[in-house]
Design an enzyme around this catalytic site. Structure first.
Site, mmCIF file in Angstrom:
data_model
loop_
_atom_site.group_PDB
_atom_site.id
_atom_site.type_symbol
_atom_site.label_atom_id
_atom_site.label_comp_id
_atom_site.label_asym_id
_atom_site.label_seq_id
_atom_site.Cartn_x
_atom_site.Cartn_y
_atom_site.Cartn_z
ATOM 1 N N HIS A 1 -3.487 -5.282 0.114
ATOM 2 C CA HIS A 1 -2.976 -5.821 1.385
ATOM 3 C C HIS A 1 -3.065 -7.353 1.365
ATOM 4 O O HIS A 1 -4.087 -7.929 1.769
ATOM 5 C CB HIS A 1 -3.793 -5.279 2.554
ATOM 6 C CG HIS A 1 -3.584 -3.832 2.833
ATOM 7 N ND1 HIS A 1 -2.714 -3.376 3.796
ATOM 8 C CD2 HIS A 1 -4.121 -2.721 2.259
ATOM 9 C CE1 HIS A 1 -2.731 -2.046 3.821
ATOM 10 N NE2 HIS A 1 -3.584 -1.629 2.884
ATOM 11 N N GLU B 1 -1.841 -9.444 3.292
ATOM 12 C CA GLU B 1 -1.854 -10.042 4.628
ATOM 13 C C GLU B 1 -3.248 -10.423 5.095
ATOM 14 O O GLU B 1 -3.419 -11.324 5.922
ATOM 15 C CB GLU B 1 -1.217 -9.089 5.650
ATOM 16 C CG GLU B 1 -1.981 -7.818 5.944
ATOM 17 C CD GLU B 1 -1.603 -6.661 5.041
ATOM 18 O OE1 GLU B 1 -1.865 -5.497 5.413
ATOM 19 O OE2 GLU B 1 -1.054 -6.921 3.948
ATOM 20 N N CYS C 1 0.835 -1.201 0.000
ATOM 21 C CA CYS C 1 0.000 0.000 0.000
ATOM 22 C C CYS C 1 0.877 1.261 0.000
ATOM 23 O O CYS C 1 1.499 1.579 -1.007
ATOM 24 C CB CYS C 1 -0.970 -0.032 1.175
ATOM 25 S SG CYS C 1 -2.346 1.137 1.011
#
Length: 698
Positions: free
Chosen positions: A658, A660, A531
């Protein structure tokens, strides 16, 4: 006349279970009474629940059976329930009692004849907490979900946050940890990340209930006139809204399968006794009665501190007293402590909290969180819940996968720290681990998959920036302290095998992150930018390769000449909450030979979650590409840059999304997995840079 309803009657030991199905009920409803009780109470309650004005009577042939008869004598073949002169008839079906009551008590299995005519009742496990916040309610709720899933049951989860914010999107990480983003763009509490990772679910924004959402819904209804001029109050309007929300969301599947789940795990944030939590405690108290107390299990998480070597029970006694005074009696007590509870302590807690001793569970400190479901399972939590909720396990819970995860978690922590992979984590919220929880978990998932220890070297980004001289910095002591932190930050960066720059907002520390990106690029250290980390990689490249010394993001300098990162035109500037580009979006991979294509196994399109309002300036993308910064991933319009790479580098990967948020234990994010493997190769080749000019060109 044909019946429009049915009563399914089952005698179980000394009680009777009456499951009623009727056209006016959205789903079948269960009533439980002692066999020695009179049927009068049941008939009156049923009349209220069905909204009937005429009384319900029991008819046997041509005569009416009196309501003063006991349940044991009442229920016989051939009898019907009838609404006098109303035309509604209820067919009565008698189920045989269990031949082996002992087996029923142990397993709570339902016989085939006891199957309800309508959908099965939703079961609820409500997790509350006392003494202090952050006690482990989220991990406890997630672990209970793991046990229920291991038993073959379908599970969903809801988190209640009593704060007035509509969602977590505008909250500082220092206030409440990271904001976890869901597929539908919901910005939620980090506990929903725990639920998704532990239970492998895809939750929705409504799975996070906040006071802001509740009050907004009630006020919107009041403005529309839905309350017909009534005085709108906490009781009943707020509590009714909470109950309606929970009932609706609990039936929405989150596991990708059709039909409602079997069990909904509800976690109430905060601690019992907080003024903010009071309406929710009352709503849950009412909720258990409107949906049947037999369908609810209350789990209370409390603290048993150790002082002078003695385990103290008073805090738990007081918090359970507060809970019971609010009308909720816990069925299970999960006691957090640094070591296993003594049996005498469990007996003492059982006596003072009115919870059975076998239902007092010791949640002692463990080596990793993947041990928690195993700890709860070893103390019979699954059996307790199945018995309490009349659940039947469809498979034998072995928890083999979780044992493997726990063992691998222990293995990576036992590795010699000197042999560990060292990851430089350059962020701005490094003093609070919860601010980057999902990123840390994604790193952990990759480490467990590789069975390698990854040591995260936390670097405050601003500490990498040039140190001001004593006159500018203030006192000589402050200047000396800044210099020490500066040198320590650079020592960590130079000793690392990879560099990660995560997402964030605001300009504090951004120059330090740019320095870290430059270090990784010029020294060919594996780099991952997420990001804002990707955007700053673009800034660094523009400054150093294109010579645009003033290249920056519009977020930091709106008047800059070379804005290589700009505000997205479709995003409103009037409000801050919920107005970013959020949720799962498709990214097209344009080059089959790219690093991105290799990371994702040859896929040419991937779906990842986003959370940003700034993007790479599409007007300068071609200039950057011409100098070697390759935008190999774009959105479906071709205007939004999603993935950036450079050639002649072992691993240089920046992504606007993202990755994750979709990483799972046992199924790590491909991006993080590839990043960790690149760091391992870097370590093997001994490519660490131990000598480098302190101040690279920025």
């Amino acid at each position: 006349m044909s019946a429009v309803g049915a009563v399914n009657v089952t005698m179980v030991q000394t009680s009777v279970e009456l499951r009623v199905s009727h056209s006016s009920l959205r789903r079948s409803r269960m009533y439980v009474y002692e066999q020695s009780a009179l049927i009068e109470e049941f008939l009156m309650q049923l009349q209220v629940d069905l909204g009937m004005e005429e009384p319900i009577v029991l008819v046997d042939g041509e005569y009416v059976v009196g309501s003063k008869i006991t349940h044991a004598l009442c229920w016989k073949e051939g009898r019907i329930l009838e609404v006098a002169e109303g035309g509604d008839f209820f067919q009565i079906k008698i189920s045989s009692p269990f031949e082996d009551p002992t087996e029923y008590e142990l397993t709570r299995q339902r016989s085939a004849t006891m199957a309800p005519l309508g959908p099965p009742k939703m079961k609820y496990v409500v997790v509350t907490g006392g003494v202090l916040s952050g006690i482990g309610k989220g991990i406890t709720a997630s672990s209970i979900g793991v046990l229920l899933k291991a038993a073959g049951l379908r599970v969903t989860a809801i988190k209640i946050d009593p704060y007035l914010n509509v969602d977590a999107g505008t909250m500082s990480p220092y206030e409440h940890g990271e904001t976890f983003v869901l597929d539908d763009g919901g910005e939620t509490d980090l506990d929903l990340g725990n639920y998704e990772r532990f239970l492998d679910l895809r939750l929705h924004r409504d799975n996070n209930l906040t006071t802001g959402k509740v009050y907004k819904e009630v006020i919107d209804k009041e403005r529309r006139g839905d309350y017909l001029g009534k005085t709108v109050q906490v009781l009943p309007h707020i509590t009714d809204c909470v109950q309606s929300w929970l009932d609706r969301v609990a039936h929405v599947p989150a596991d990708g399968q059709p039909g409602p789940p079997d069990v909904c795990v509800i976690e109430l944030g905060g601690t019992v006794g907080d003024i903010e939590s009071a309406p929710y405690v009352e709503a849950l108290r009412q909720f258990q009665f409107t949906h049947g107390v037999e369908n609810f299990a209350f789990v209370h998480v409390s603290l048993v501190p150790i002082m002078s070597g003695e385990q103290k029970t008073k805090p738990t006694q007081h918090t359970v007293r507060d809970l019971r005074s609010a009308g909720i009696a816990p069925d299970l007590l999960v006691c957090r402590s640094s070591k296993l509870l003594d049996f005498s302590i469990r007996k003492k807690l059982a006596m003072f909290t009115q919870v059975a001793a076998e239902n007092v569970v010791s949640a002692f400190d463990v080596t990793n969180i993947y041990q928690v479901p195993l700890v709860l399972h070893s103390q019979g939590v699954l059996e307790i819940l199945c018995q309490r909720l009349s659940l039947h396990a469809t498979s034998q819970p072995t928890l083999t996968a979780w044992r493997s995860l726990a063992e691998r978690g222990d293995k990576i922590t036992e590795e010699d720290p000197d042999d560990a992979l060292k990851l430089a984590f350059v962020g701005k919220y490094t003093s609070l681990a919860d601010a980057y929880q999902s990123v840390f978990k994604a790193i952990e998932h990759s480490a467990m998959e590789m069975e390698r220890r990854i040591e995260i070297l936390l670097i405050e980004a601003s500490d990498l920036e040039p140190v001001e001289d004593s006159a500018e910095a203030g006192s000589s002591m402050e200047a000396a302290n800044n210099k020490v932190k500066h040198e320590e930050a650079w020592d960590k960066l130079r000793s690392s095998h990879c560099v990660l720059v995560p997402g964030g907002f605001g300009d504090r520390g951004t120059e330090g992150k740019v320095i870290a990106v430059n270090y990784a690029r010029t020294n060919k250290v594996p780099f991952l930018g997420i990001c804002l980390g990707m955007q700053l990689a673009v800034v660094e490249f523009a400054r150093n390769q294109l010579g645009w010394r003033d290249a920056t993001s519009e977020e930091f300098d709106k008047s800059a000449n070379n804005k290589v990162v700009v505000y997205m035109p479709e995003i409103s500037k009037a409000t801050m909450g919920g107005n970013m580009r959020l949720g799962t979006r498709k990214t097209l991979i344009l080059d089959s030979e790219s690093l991105a294509s290799k990371i994702y196994g040859g896929k040419m399109a991937v779906d990842e979650r986003h959370r940003h309002r700034y993007e790479v300036n599409p007007e300068v993308a071609h200039l950057l590409s011409a100098q070697g910064l390759k935008f190999v991933g774009q959105d479906e319009t071709g205007q939004r840059m999603e993935i950036v790479e450079i050639d002649d580098h072992p691993f240089y990967f920046g992504c606007q999304y993202h990755p994750e948020f979709k990483s799972r234990p046992g199924n790590p994010s491909p991006v993080f997995m590839a990043f960790a493997m690149a760091a391992q190769e870097f370590q093997k080749k001994g490519n660490m840079t131990n000598s480098l000019d302190d101040e690279p060109f920025r």
